[in-house]
Design a protein around this motif. Sequence first.
Motif, PDB file in Angstrom:
ATOM      1  N   GLU A  76      41.215 -98.038 -33.551  1.00 10.89           N
ATOM      2  CA  GLU A  76      42.091 -96.908 -33.862  1.00 10.89           C
ATOM      3  C   GLU A  76      43.238 -97.343 -34.770  1.00 10.89           C
ATOM      4  O   GLU A  76      43.618 -96.616 -35.695  1.00 10.89           O
ATOM      5  CB  GLU A  76      42.636 -96.294 -32.582  1.00 10.89           C
ATOM      6  CG  GLU A  76      41.583 -95.546 -31.777  1.00 10.89           C
ATOM      7  CD  GLU A  76      42.134 -94.999 -30.479  1.00 10.89           C
ATOM      8  OE1 GLU A  76      43.356 -95.063 -30.255  1.00 10.89           O
ATOM      9  OE2 GLU A  76      41.323 -94.488 -29.685  1.00 10.89           O
ATOM     10  N   LEU A  77      43.788 -98.532 -34.525  1.00  5.89           N
ATOM     11  CA  LEU A  77      44.869 -99.039 -35.370  1.00  5.89           C
ATOM     12  C   LEU A  77      44.372 -99.288 -36.794  1.00  5.89           C
ATOM     13  O   LEU A  77      45.048 -98.953 -37.773  1.00  5.89           O
ATOM     14  CB  LEU A  77      45.451-100.326 -34.778  1.00  5.89           C
ATOM     15  CG  LEU A  77      46.614-100.948 -35.547  1.00  5.89           C
ATOM     16  CD1 LEU A  77      47.774 -99.972 -35.631  1.00  5.89           C
ATOM     17  CD2 LEU A  77      47.051-102.238 -34.881  1.00  5.89           C
ATOM     18  N   ALA A  78      43.163 -99.829 -36.921  1.00  2.00           N
ATOM     19  CA  ALA A  78      42.596-100.091 -38.239  1.00  2.00           C
ATOM     20  C   ALA A  78      42.356 -98.784 -38.996  1.00  2.00           C
ATOM     21  O   ALA A  78      42.644 -98.689 -40.197  1.00  2.00           O
ATOM     22  CB  ALA A  78      41.293-100.871 -38.110  1.00  2.00           C
ATOM     23  N   THR A 131      45.770 -97.378 -40.034  1.00  2.00           N
ATOM     24  CA  THR A 131      46.321 -98.149 -41.147  1.00  2.00           C
ATOM     25  C   THR A 131      45.601 -97.809 -42.442  1.00  2.00           C
ATOM     26  O   THR A 131      46.225 -97.629 -43.500  1.00  2.00           O
ATOM     27  CB  THR A 131      46.205 -99.659 -40.858  1.00  2.00           C
ATOM     28  OG1 THR A 131      46.881 -99.942 -39.632  1.00  2.00           O
ATOM     29  CG2 THR A 131      46.808-100.487 -41.971  1.00  2.00           C
ATOM     30  N   SER A 132      44.295 -97.707 -42.380  1.00  2.00           N
ATOM     31  CA  SER A 132      43.506 -97.368 -43.563  1.00  2.00           C
ATOM     32  C   SER A 132      43.904 -95.996 -44.105  1.00  2.00           C
ATOM     33  O   SER A 132      44.057 -95.813 -45.317  1.00  2.00           O
ATOM     34  CB  SER A 132      42.024 -97.386 -43.216  1.00  2.00           C
ATOM     35  OG  SER A 132      41.255 -96.965 -44.308  1.00  2.00           O
ATOM     36  N   LEU A 133      44.091 -95.034 -43.219  1.00  2.00           N
ATOM     37  CA  LEU A 133      44.474 -93.691 -43.665  1.00  2.00           C
ATOM     38  C   LEU A 133      45.861 -93.678 -44.299  1.00  2.00           C
ATOM     39  O   LEU A 133      46.097 -92.952 -45.274  1.00  2.00           O
ATOM     40  CB  LEU A 133      44.412 -92.710 -42.491  1.00  2.00           C
ATOM     41  CG  LEU A 133      43.004 -92.393 -41.993  1.00  2.00           C
ATOM     42  CD1 LEU A 133      43.071 -91.538 -40.729  1.00  2.00           C
ATOM     43  CD2 LEU A 133      42.194 -91.700 -43.065  1.00  2.00           C
ATOM     44  N   VAL A 134      46.776 -94.479 -43.776  1.00  2.00           N
ATOM     45  CA  VAL A 134      48.113 -94.565 -44.377  1.00  2.00           C
ATOM     46  C   VAL A 134      48.021 -95.156 -45.778  1.00  2.00           C
ATOM     47  O   VAL A 134      48.640 -94.662 -46.729  1.00  2.00           O
ATOM     48  CB  VAL A 134      49.074 -95.391 -43.490  1.00  2.00           C
ATOM     49  CG1 VAL A 134      50.359 -95.734 -44.222  1.00  2.00           C
ATOM     50  CG2 VAL A 134      49.387 -94.634 -42.215  1.00  2.00           C
TER      51      VAL A 134
END
Length: 82
Positions: free
Chosen positions: A2-4, A7-10
Amino acid sequence: MELAVGTSLVVISMKSFAGLAGHLGHVSIDWPIVLAVTATAVAGSFLGGKLAGKIPPATLRKGFGVFIIVMAIVVLGKELLA
């Protein structure tokens, strides 16, 4: 995971905004269409968030796969007919 994804979406959002900012002075943008697509995307994200918890992950993966194949066929068809 979920963190990855977050981060990718940001990063994608930041790159998209940078690209938009770089092009704003050089192209004309149809703002009503931009706002309509943005509103639809926001509404779809909320609807998708609610549905995602109710649909089994395997079904979501299969549905996404079918969607990608259909879109590939549409794009290929447009390119061949152009």
